[in-house]
Design an enzyme around this catalytic site. Structure first.
Site, PDB file in Angstrom:
ATOM      1  N   LYS A  94       0.826  -1.193   0.000  1.00 50.36           N
ATOM      2  CA  LYS A  94       0.000   0.000   0.000  1.00 50.36           C
ATOM      3  C   LYS A  94       0.874   1.262   0.000  1.00 50.36           C
ATOM      4  O   LYS A  94       0.610   2.235  -0.678  1.00 50.36           O
ATOM      5  CB  LYS A  94      -0.833  -0.036   1.280  1.00 50.36           C
ATOM      6  CG  LYS A  94      -2.191   0.587   1.193  1.00 50.36           C
ATOM      7  CD  LYS A  94      -2.957   0.376   2.496  1.00 50.36           C
ATOM      8  CE  LYS A  94      -3.498  -1.036   2.608  1.00 50.36           C
ATOM      9  NZ  LYS A  94      -4.318  -1.257   3.834  1.00 50.36           N
ATOM     10  N   GLY A 140      27.589  -0.998 -22.076  1.00 47.57           N
ATOM     11  CA  GLY A 140      28.632  -0.121 -22.628  1.00 47.57           C
ATOM     12  C   GLY A 140      30.036  -0.436 -22.136  1.00 47.57           C
ATOM     13  O   GLY A 140      30.922   0.409 -22.182  1.00 47.57           O
ATOM     14  N   HIS A 189      18.928 -11.105 -14.525  1.00 48.06           N
ATOM     15  CA  HIS A 189      18.976  -9.930 -15.394  1.00 48.06           C
ATOM     16  C   HIS A 189      18.093  -8.825 -14.810  1.00 48.06           C
ATOM     17  O   HIS A 189      17.023  -9.105 -14.301  1.00 48.06           O
ATOM     18  CB  HIS A 189      18.503 -10.289 -16.812  1.00 48.06           C
ATOM     19  CG  HIS A 189      18.882  -9.244 -17.802  1.00 48.06           C
ATOM     20  ND1 HIS A 189      18.177  -8.073 -17.952  1.00 48.06           N
ATOM     21  CD2 HIS A 189      19.932  -9.162 -18.654  1.00 48.06           C
ATOM     22  CE1 HIS A 189      18.765  -7.324 -18.875  1.00 48.06           C
ATOM     23  NE2 HIS A 189      19.827  -7.960 -19.320  1.00 48.06           N
ATOM     24  N   LYS A 196      26.394 -15.209 -22.815  1.00 47.07           N
ATOM     25  CA  LYS A 196      24.974 -15.208 -22.428  1.00 47.07           C
ATOM     26  C   LYS A 196      24.057 -14.829 -23.586  1.00 47.07           C
ATOM     27  O   LYS A 196      24.415 -14.047 -24.450  1.00 47.07           O
ATOM     28  CB  LYS A 196      24.730 -14.285 -21.229  1.00 47.07           C
ATOM     29  CG  LYS A 196      24.879 -12.803 -21.501  1.00 47.07           C
ATOM     30  CD  LYS A 196      24.483 -11.937 -20.305  1.00 47.07           C
ATOM     31  CE  LYS A 196      23.037 -11.492 -20.330  1.00 47.07           C
ATOM     32  NZ  LYS A 196      22.686 -10.615 -21.449  1.00 47.07           N
ATOM     33  N   ASP A 197      22.860 -15.373 -23.533  1.00 49.16           N
ATOM     34  CA  ASP A 197      21.808 -14.964 -24.450  1.00 49.16           C
ATOM     35  C   ASP A 197      21.476 -13.498 -24.224  1.00 49.16           C
ATOM     36  O   ASP A 197      21.655 -12.967 -23.129  1.00 49.16           O
ATOM     37  CB  ASP A 197      20.512 -15.762 -24.154  1.00 49.16           C
ATOM     38  CG  ASP A 197      20.424 -17.072 -24.930  1.00 49.16           C
ATOM     39  OD1 ASP A 197      21.098 -17.206 -25.955  1.00 49.16           O
ATOM     40  OD2 ASP A 197      19.665 -17.956 -24.481  1.00 49.16           O
ATOM     41  N   ASP A 198      20.952 -12.873 -25.250  1.00 42.57           N
ATOM     42  CA  ASP A 198      20.335 -11.579 -25.063  1.00 42.57           C
ATOM     43  C   ASP A 198      19.084 -11.825 -24.212  1.00 42.57           C
ATOM     44  O   ASP A 198      18.395 -12.830 -24.394  1.00 42.57           O
ATOM     45  CB  ASP A 198      19.956 -11.018 -26.442  1.00 42.57           C
ATOM     46  CG  ASP A 198      19.827  -9.517 -26.430  1.00 42.57           C
ATOM     47  OD1 ASP A 198      19.915  -8.907 -25.356  1.00 42.57           O
ATOM     48  OD2 ASP A 198      19.635  -8.934 -27.515  1.00 42.57           O
ATOM     49  N   GLU A 199      18.790 -10.925 -23.283  1.00 42.49           N
ATOM     50  CA  GLU A 199      17.637 -11.183 -22.396  1.00 42.49           C
ATOM     51  C   GLU A 199      16.312 -11.086 -23.142  1.00 42.49           C
ATOM     52  O   GLU A 199      15.290 -11.563 -22.639  1.00 42.49           O
ATOM     53  CB  GLU A 199      17.656 -10.244 -21.184  1.00 42.49           C
ATOM     54  CG  GLU A 199      17.053  -8.859 -21.388  1.00 42.49           C
ATOM     55  CD  GLU A 199      17.966  -7.930 -22.166  1.00 42.49           C
ATOM     56  OE1 GLU A 199      19.100  -8.339 -22.485  1.00 42.49           O
ATOM     57  OE2 GLU A 199      17.554  -6.790 -22.455  1.00 42.49           O
TER      58      GLU A 199
END
Lengths: 406, 406
Positions: free
Chosen positions: A95, A332, A260, A170-173
């Site tokens: 709340k 980056g 992620h 790693k995979d792209d998310e």
């Protein structure tokens, strides 16, 4: 003694100074035993152990004649909670999240409550053991093109990245599309990795994006584990913290989880609302059992404030019952940023680059090599520009991206 | 034709005007096919259907010489997504949520994507059928004291609220403690309700807080349904939108879901970050299959801006494949607010009061009666103060809380 079993939540808020005390009381009582009903005395006594308390009210500064910036800390008896993160968050910031300019900035959990959680199954140490890398930062590369590619193309990109010697890929998310299903990718990349291991002695590990209907995630995780998944990438804030928690606490799933931060900015990015990044990506990911926390570094394209990143890293490593997590400051990152990253996070860090590896003028393998050359330079105390004189990959990386300085 | 299968997300953001076009392109490409790799032409052609597009770039106003307020709308091909809300949110506002002052303000889903979801199983009509109330707003009362109470005390509070004739009685959303377990409460309140039905011809329905470990929620829901649960209250933002979606789309669960907005403020409360309330509590709750959406009214203690509440209500009722949801504007609602609520939301609304029922000088039963008296007055076109002359409960409610006016 009783107070040791309280969860303490701290809020930064803006309000009239004269309201603060009533407001704190309203929170302490309203979010525990309820504020509106006049209970009979006998009931009041029995309800007492459930009642919240004001821990602190502190005025930070005066904004104008009507408003101050303040902090309020409230004790919530843990007896009110079950051991779901949903119960914790609904109580301390359910709340309340809607009640004006108020932000959850700290969460202290009693050890009796922490004991209901398992924390990271692997953490820094377990991850290093799995990878047999103990004495340097880990290096991770990110698939930058996923959807629409054939299995062969994906495998080509895997090899390209892997040839730079990266520890993790790693995979792209945002990779949800399943024309090339996760189990097919896991199998194929594993083959590619094993082939590379025969040549170089090192096998890059693949973090596959764990996706699908929420009530099927355990089964999917187990199936992927069976075909050889090394790590899981998981969009924990899109799926739910308790979902990650139950995945990580399942003893049949012996695979590290990389959390992620997708969607996390919706919680932490405002200065006056939401949940501070070190609570969300630190305390809560730890409770949820993540092994690796990805978050925006203070140095790159998408940034976390430097102070906030330091606080967050402190939380990922804070002593206590849970294994420390591996930080992966991201977005980056390029080879010229390595000295900054090591200075800021030490050796227990993942240097995680997408464009900073793939965008290398000589390709992704050269990008990975440039990062290792930078790591070696930092370890030997050699300035990057000096190391670049004898390392062409690093030289070209610095020519493209420069050396980052704060 | 192809564009009809795009999800269109609209963002409000602050940036340099000259950056807007590159930024939009970066989002459209970076969040679909990846921005960093130079693909061979043949691959580019194959990847084309997965690529995002700029739908619109619009400068709203100039803040200073460096910054403008703008809106960007991006088309994301639905082929990139699976039918999980996690996939949708990770794609359109995962990474992006962390990228400066940017807010997700609109989400348009193609009908082919909507077709993957079921929407509300009951909605306004189904709920009215279950309650056999067709011609007036529904009235709901909130348990204000839950933890630490015995079953008999809880049953006493149930009766007290029920005697005012309310249609629905809901748990406090912070009620997790299980000394009196949910199934025991459901059974007992049902008995109380049936007893009351014999006296008055009407049985109040009870919305039990559905809690527990996330992967046990389906089983818990089914067990509660078996012992007679009328409705579920669910902290959807603490558990996850896909969790609600899978609960509501399970054909073995034939019980309406009331979505509580706990934690929602962490997403929507900032003006420049997060997700707009009408998307979060409107579009996404609809997709998740909620039947009732609780949200802060623009009139009470915890408020949503009036414009935002209107937009949200529009979304809850927008035509399309999904059944309209029942809005429950909440927080600080009392009998003197009834004319405002009906004027704002019409007849298809839940008048949901906690303190405004329990805090009535003559008790909770009188509080419920005062709300019905106010509803009757509104329907007959009689001003509340006139109706109050012949209705003592309404009279005393107005004396305590007054009549709310915008």
């Amino acid at each position: 003694m009783e107070q040791q079993n309280d969860v303490i939540a701290r809020y930064a808020l803006i309000d009239r100074e004269k309201n603060l005390s009533a407001r704190a009381e309203g929170i302490a009582v309203g979010l525990t035993v309820g504020s509106w009903t006049d209970l009979p005395r006998a009931t009041q006594e029995r309800v007492e152990p459930f009642r919240g308390r004001i821990e602190e009210i502190r005025t930070l500064d005066v904004i104008d004649e009507n408003r101050v910036r303040a902090e309020i800390a409230i004790r919530y008896p843990m007896i009110n909670l079950t051991d779901q993160i949903a119960a914790l968050l609904t109580t301390v910031f359910g709340k309340l999240s809607m009640d004006g300019e108020i932000r959850l900035v700290d969460l202290t959990l009693p050890s009796a409550y922490q004991a209901k959680f398992q924390g990271a199954k692997f953490g820094v140490r377990g991850l290093r053991e799995r990878l047999s890398v103990y004495d340097r930062p880990l290096v991770m590369s990110i698939f930058k093109t996923c959807v629409g590619q054939t299995l062969d193309e994906l495998a080509f990109h895997f090899r390209e990245q892997a040839q730079g010697g990266v520890d993790l890929i790693k995979d792209d998310e945002i990779f949800f599309h399943e024309a090339v299903p996760p189990q097919v990718r896991v199998k194929r990349y594993r083959e590619e990795g094993l082939r590379l291991e025969q040549e170089t002695g090192r096998r890059p590990r693949y973090a596959v994006n764990l996706t699908g209907p929420v009530f099927q995630l355990k089964e999917r995780a187990k199936r992927l584990q069976e075909v050889g998944a090394d790590l899981f990438l998981f969009n924990v804030f899109a799926y739910g913290l308790d979902v990650l928690r139950e995945l990580t606490s399942d003893s049949d799933i012996q695979v590290p989880f990389m959390a992620h931060p997708a969607l996390a900015g919706a919680f932490y990015a405002s200065a006056h609302h939401g949940i501070a990044a070190h609570v969300l990506l630190g305390d809560l990911l730890r409770l949820a059992g993540a092994d690796i926390a990805i978050f925006p570094s203070p140095f790159g394209s998408v940034r976390l404030a430097r102070e906030e990143s330091a606080l967050l890293t402190e939380r990922l490593r804070a002593p206590g019952p849970f294994a420390p997590l591996m930080p992966a400051p991201s977005a980056g990152i390029h080879p010229g940023m390595v000295p900054l990253l090591v200075a800021e996070y030490g050796e227990d860090v993942i240097v995680n680059a997408g464009g900073g590896i793939h965008g290398h003028p000589r390709g992704a393998a050269a990008g990975g090599k440039a990062i290792y050359q930078a790591l070696d330079a930092v370890r030997s105390g050699v300035p990057l520009n000096v190391a670049a004189e004898t390392h062409v990959e690093l030289y070209e990386a610095l020519a493209k991206w420069g050396e980052a300085r704060v």
